[in-house]
Design an enzyme around this catalytic site. Structure first.
Site, PDB file in Angstrom:
ATOM      1  N   CYS A   3     140.094  56.821  19.215  1.00 43.02           N
ATOM      2  CA  CYS A   3     138.471  57.014  19.702  1.00 43.02           C
ATOM      3  C   CYS A   3     138.183  58.005  20.468  1.00 43.02           C
ATOM      4  O   CYS A   3     137.352  58.354  21.317  1.00 43.02           O
ATOM      5  CB  CYS A   3     138.021  55.420  19.924  1.00 43.02           C
ATOM      6  SG  CYS A   3     139.170  54.464  20.928  1.00 43.02           S
TER       7      CYS A   3
ATOM      8  N   LYS B 285     139.614  38.999  13.109  1.00 40.63           N
ATOM      9  CA  LYS B 285     140.092  39.511  11.814  1.00 40.63           C
ATOM     10  C   LYS B 285     140.271  41.650  11.738  1.00 40.63           C
ATOM     11  O   LYS B 285     139.537  42.005  11.777  1.00 40.63           O
ATOM     12  CB  LYS B 285     138.566  39.850  10.832  1.00 40.63           C
ATOM     13  CG  LYS B 285     138.659  39.645   8.893  1.00 40.63           C
ATOM     14  CD  LYS B 285     136.964  40.665   8.886  1.00 40.63           C
ATOM     15  CE  LYS B 285     137.067  42.307   8.904  1.00 40.63           C
ATOM     16  NZ  LYS B 285     138.659  43.405   8.011  1.00 40.63           N
TER      17      LYS B 285
ATOM     18  N   GLU C  16     133.227  48.278  21.223  1.00 34.49           N
ATOM     19  CA  GLU C  16     134.233  49.662  21.817  1.00 34.49           C
ATOM     20  C   GLU C  16     133.499  50.084  20.627  1.00 34.49           C
ATOM     21  O   GLU C  16     134.734  50.459  19.808  1.00 34.49           O
ATOM     22  CB  GLU C  16     135.188  48.946  21.651  1.00 34.49           C
ATOM     23  CG  GLU C  16     135.646  48.563  22.819  1.00 34.49           C
ATOM     24  CD  GLU C  16     135.625  49.220  24.642  1.00 34.49           C
ATOM     25  OE1 GLU C  16     135.207  49.897  24.423  1.00 34.49           O
ATOM     26  OE2 GLU C  16     135.794  48.473  25.996  1.00 34.49           O
TER      27      GLU C  16
ATOM     28  N   GLU D 177     131.913  62.688  15.376  1.00 38.93           N
ATOM     29  CA  GLU D 177     133.363  62.175  15.369  1.00 38.93           C
ATOM     30  C   GLU D 177     134.091  62.906  14.424  1.00 38.93           C
ATOM     31  O   GLU D 177     134.126  62.240  12.798  1.00 38.93           O
ATOM     32  CB  GLU D 177     133.395  60.609  15.439  1.00 38.93           C
ATOM     33  CG  GLU D 177     135.147  60.299  15.919  1.00 38.93           C
ATOM     34  CD  GLU D 177     134.844  58.952  16.459  1.00 38.93           C
ATOM     35  OE1 GLU D 177     134.694  58.121  15.489  1.00 38.93           O
ATOM     36  OE2 GLU D 177     136.207  58.209  16.672  1.00 38.93           O
TER      37      GLU D 177
HETATM   38  N1  LIG Z   1     135.939  52.698  21.401  1.00 38.50           N
HETATM   39  C1  LIG Z   1     137.248  52.457  20.836  1.00 38.50           C
HETATM   40  O1  LIG Z   1     137.910  50.977  22.305  1.00 38.50           O
HETATM   41  C2  LIG Z   1     137.568  52.315  19.365  1.00 38.50           C
HETATM   42  C3  LIG Z   1     138.979  52.422  19.055  1.00 38.50           C
HETATM   43  C4  LIG Z   1     139.431  52.316  18.496  1.00 38.50           C
HETATM   44  C5  LIG Z   1     138.405  52.943  17.338  1.00 38.50           C
HETATM   45  N2  LIG Z   1     137.531  53.179  17.553  1.00 38.50           N
HETATM   46  C6  LIG Z   1     136.202  53.693  16.734  1.00 38.50           C
HETATM   47  O2  LIG Z   1     136.794  52.827  15.509  1.00 38.50           O
HETATM   48  C7  LIG Z   1     136.569  53.777  14.716  1.00 38.50           C
HETATM   49  C8  LIG Z   1     137.752  54.226  13.759  1.00 38.50           C
HETATM   50  O3  LIG Z   1     138.197  52.884  12.688  1.00 38.50           O
HETATM   51  P1  LIG Z   1     137.491  52.111  11.242  1.00 38.50           P
HETATM   52  O4  LIG Z   1     137.289  53.764  10.402  1.00 38.50           O
HETATM   53  O5  LIG Z   1     138.548  51.487  10.507  1.00 38.50           O
HETATM   54  O6  LIG Z   1     136.265  51.573  11.871  1.00 38.50           O
HETATM   55  P2  LIG Z   1     135.075  50.727  10.698  1.00 38.50           P
HETATM   56  O7  LIG Z   1     133.932  50.588  11.739  1.00 38.50           O
HETATM   57  O8  LIG Z   1     134.657  50.736   9.537  1.00 38.50           O
HETATM   58  O9  LIG Z   1     135.942  49.482  10.673  1.00 38.50           O
HETATM   59  C9  LIG Z   1     136.351  48.306  11.600  1.00 38.50           C
HETATM   60  C10 LIG Z   1     136.414  47.033  11.413  1.00 38.50           C
HETATM   61  O10 LIG Z   1     135.371  46.926  11.320  1.00 38.50           O
HETATM   62  C11 LIG Z   1     135.103  46.395   9.335  1.00 38.50           C
HETATM   63  N3  LIG Z   1     134.272  46.060   8.544  1.00 38.50           N
HETATM   64  C12 LIG Z   1     133.530  47.609   8.435  1.00 38.50           C
HETATM   65  N4  LIG Z   1     132.213  47.086   7.808  1.00 38.50           N
HETATM   66  C13 LIG Z   1     132.203  45.872   8.043  1.00 38.50           C
HETATM   67  C14 LIG Z   1     130.867  45.790   8.419  1.00 38.50           C
HETATM   68  N5  LIG Z   1     129.552  46.346   7.861  1.00 38.50           N
HETATM   69  N6  LIG Z   1     131.040  44.379   8.461  1.00 38.50           N
HETATM   70  C15 LIG Z   1     131.844  43.389   9.037  1.00 38.50           C
HETATM   71  N7  LIG Z   1     133.046  44.370   9.555  1.00 38.50           N
HETATM   72  C16 LIG Z   1     133.528  45.553   9.427  1.00 38.50           C
HETATM   73  C17 LIG Z   1     136.340  46.820   8.846  1.00 38.50           C
HETATM   74  O11 LIG Z   1     137.939  46.042   8.173  1.00 38.50           O
HETATM   75  C18 LIG Z   1     137.515  46.963  10.514  1.00 38.50           C
HETATM   76  O12 LIG Z   1     138.586  45.694  10.193  1.00 38.50           O
HETATM   77  C19 LIG Z   1     135.989  55.506  15.412  1.00 38.50           C
HETATM   78  O13 LIG Z   1     134.971  55.703  14.968  1.00 38.50           O
HETATM   79  C20 LIG Z   1     136.661  55.139  16.474  1.00 38.50           C
HETATM   80  O14 LIG Z   1     136.169  56.041  16.901  1.00 38.50           O
HETATM   81  C21 LIG Z   1     136.614  52.611  18.757  1.00 38.50           C
HETATM   82  O1  LIG Z   2     141.314  54.256  19.426  1.00 36.29           O
HETATM   83  C1  LIG Z   2     141.391  53.520  20.772  1.00 36.29           C
HETATM   84  C2  LIG Z   2     141.873  53.347  21.525  1.00 36.29           C
HETATM   85  C3  LIG Z   2     142.676  54.289  22.569  1.00 36.29           C
HETATM   86  C4  LIG Z   2     143.642  53.845  23.562  1.00 36.29           C
HETATM   87  O2  LIG Z   2     143.567  51.979  24.270  1.00 36.29           O
HETATM   88  O3  LIG Z   2     144.419  54.217  24.019  1.00 36.29           O
END
Ligand SMILES: NC(=O)c1ccc[n+]([C@@H]2O[C@H](COP(=O)([O-])OP(=O)(O)OC[C@H]3O[C@@H](n4cnc5c(N)ncnc54)[C@H](O)[C@@H]3O)[C@@H](O)[C@H]2O)c1
Ligand SMILES: O=CCCC(=O)O
Length: 491
Positions: free
Chosen positions: A292, A181, A258, A390
């Site tokens: 992230c 998804k 992640e 963040e």
């Molecule tokens: N650690 C990593 O590898 C990594 C990589 C990229 C982004 N991120 C993190 O992601 C965040 C940014 O992305 P975002 O704002 O879209 O995050 P988010 O958690 O709001 O959304 C991520 C995904 O989860 C879904 N989602 C949201 N609420 C949900 C629920 N209640 N149940 C199931 N799915 C749900 C969203 O539709 C989306 O597909 C930042 O905190 C960033 O650090 C982490």
């Molecule tokens: O946002 C997180 C992913 C970053 C990366 O894989 O370089």
């Protein structure tokens, strides 16, 4: 609707992809270009029940797919990689269209995404077990790595294509089938991948994409609770990760999370200054701060603090913010209004507590509602929100420090532990500070380090599990132990 001038317009899909079929639905949602606010696609807004039927299809496909040899899976992934490579330019345009990042960065993301398929095509045949001599001398034992089963995958908008391949590549290499998804703001890259999966000959039911904009929590609940899915792999915010972990407990799913970061950059007096500035800029403003692993807190030792701040500000002032399709653009828009509000709230909070503005930045309404020029602040202190939360946006927050121990303590004083950065020419400092930092990844003297070969993942509330590298495939496997007892040559 396709105004992208693609070489291969069929890459832009308007349906979800389930069990090898393109599936529509009565309700729809629209996808918008974050730079222009133009509607770029209308896609099915599916009912949550589709999650169960898709998991059923993935479960049936798993029964056969798990029996394929690793070499067969390797060739499938290799073919998918080749197709991604052939269509890199088109895929990058789709990424820029729905995410806004500059086309050069989108091209980089597309190649990076494809590299996970290449990597896992090479890892698939290397899923080794062990042979073990148990304490009973008449017994022998060996282990093998088996695919965990159907995998539920939920991904964010900031890397619309790479976050999918680094999960799906490992899962499929291991012999799993997946239900993805993607984020409703950036689903087109994922659907383009599904189109290429079909062309690569990925068997039906192995890679599935379900779509939702208005029932996301319901989709999440089903992806977590369905017992036929044996694993959840999520990339996104820590808050949502915690919800998914709780929801997965009823089916005791294997979990990989992640989650968010709050990366410290630590620059010591003996660092190569110009290099440290350039690399801090690279990690802080990749994706305009929306990754992230982006720097959130930039700690600079007192001997070089003023000079570093000046050079950092000068570099930021050279940015050209604009539409990602404009070749001159160095940085695109933020994803949406909420993202801008978060940056503004951190800037306001820091200024109210004594931060000094050296680059004011702010909204650029003449470009559009999602454009924001970076802000740079000095005199940042630990009580400001930017130090504990963040920002996920273009705020450069510079903090002065004196001693090594002081900066280690400040860097570790957060709930997160994803990436950290250390800049020093002293090998002792580099080693010992890296060891002392509470995080999953330390990048020394470079701001850009991620790669399919590198284990990616966090500690603390940044989650757990590792993606990429030799470890990534383990997240999609379970160890099977076979013991053969009472061995005897007497018959
Ligand atoms: N650690 C990593 O590898 C990594 C990589 C990229 C982004 N991120 C993190 O992601 C965040 C940014 O992305 P975002 O704002 O879209 O995050 P988010 O958690 O709001 O959304 C991520 C995904 O989860 C879904 N989602 C949201 N609420 C949900 C629920 N209640 N149940 C199931 N799915 C749900 C969203 O539709 C989306 O597909 C930042 O905190 C960033 O650090 C982490
Ligand atoms: O946002 C997180 C992913 C970053 C990366 O894989 O370089």
């Amino acid at each position: 609707m396709n105004t992208l001038d693609l070489n291969f317009p069929e890459l832009v899909r308007d349906k979800s992809y389930i069990n090898g079929e393109w599936v529509g639905s009565q309700r729809t949602f629209d996808v918008y270009d974050p730079a222009t606010q133009e509607k770029i696609a209308t896609l099915p807004d599916q009912d949550p029940e589709v999650v169960d039927t898709t998991i059923d299809a993935a479960y049936d496909a798993f029964k056969e797919f798990k029996k394929t040899s690793p070499r067969v899976r390797s060739r499938l992934l290799r073919k998918w990689f080749d197709l991604m490579t052939e269509h890199t330019d088109d895929l990058a345009k789709i990424v820029t269209w729905e995410n806004g990042k500059p086309i050069a960065e989108a091209t980089g993301e597309t190649k990076y995404a494809a590299s996970y398929f290449e990597w896992y095509a090479e890892e698939a045949p290397r899923m080794y077990g062990h042979t073990i001599q148990p304490s009973n001398p008449k017994n022998r034992a060996y282990t093998s790595l088996e695919p965990v089963g159907v995998v539920s995958i939920i991904t964010p908008w900031n890397f619309p294509i790479a976050m999918i391949t680094r999960k799906a590549g490992a899962a499929i290499a291991a012999g799993c089938t997946v239900v993805v998804k993607p984020d409703a703001q950036t689903p087109l890259s994922c659907l383009a991948l599904a189109f290429l999966a079909e062309k690569a000959g990925i068997p039906k039911g192995v890679f599935n994409v379900v779509l939702s904009a208005t029932k996301v929590p319901e989709f999440g609940l089903k992806l977590c609770k369905n017992k036929k899915s044996k694993k959840i792999s999520f990339t996104g915010s820590t808050n949502v990760g915690k919800i998914l972990m709780e929801q997965s407990s009823s089916s005791l799913k294997k979990c990989s999370f992640e989650l968010g970061g709050n990366a410290p950059v630590i620059v010591f007096n003996d660092a190569r200054l110009d290099q440290a500035v350039a690399q801090a800029i690279a990690t802080k403003f990749r994706g305009l701060g929306q990754t992230c692993v982006c720097a959130n807190r930039i700690y600079v030792q007192s001997g070089i603090y003023d000079e570093f701040a000046q050079k950092f500000a000068n570099a930021v002032l050279k940015f050209k913010i604009g539409n990602g399709f404009d070749k001159a653009t160095t940085h695109g828009p933020l994803i949406n209004e909420k993202a801008i509000e978060k940056v503004e709230s951190h800037v306001k909070d820091a200024i109210s507590k004594g931060a000094k503005v050296i680059v004011p930045g702010g909204r650029i309404p003449e470009l559009g509602p999602n454009f924001y020029s970076p802000t740079v602040l000095t005199n940042i202190t630990n009580d400001m929100r930017v130090c504990s939360e963040e920002t996920f946006g273009p705020l450069g927050a510079l903090i002065k420090f004196e001693t090594c121990q002081e900066v280690i303590d400040m860097a570790n004083d957060v709930d997160y532990g994803l990436a950290s950065y250390v800049f020093s020419e002293n090998v002792n400092t580099v080693h010992l500070v890296s060891e002392a930092l509470e995080c999953g990844m330390v990048s020394c003297n470079t701001g850009i380090f991620t790669d399919a070969a590198i284990p990616f993942g966090g500690v603390k509330e940044s989650g757990y599990g590792r993606e990429g590298s030799l470890y990534g495939i383990l997240d999609y496997t379970v160890v099977k132990t076979v013991t053969i007892g009472n061995l005897s040559l007497e018959n």
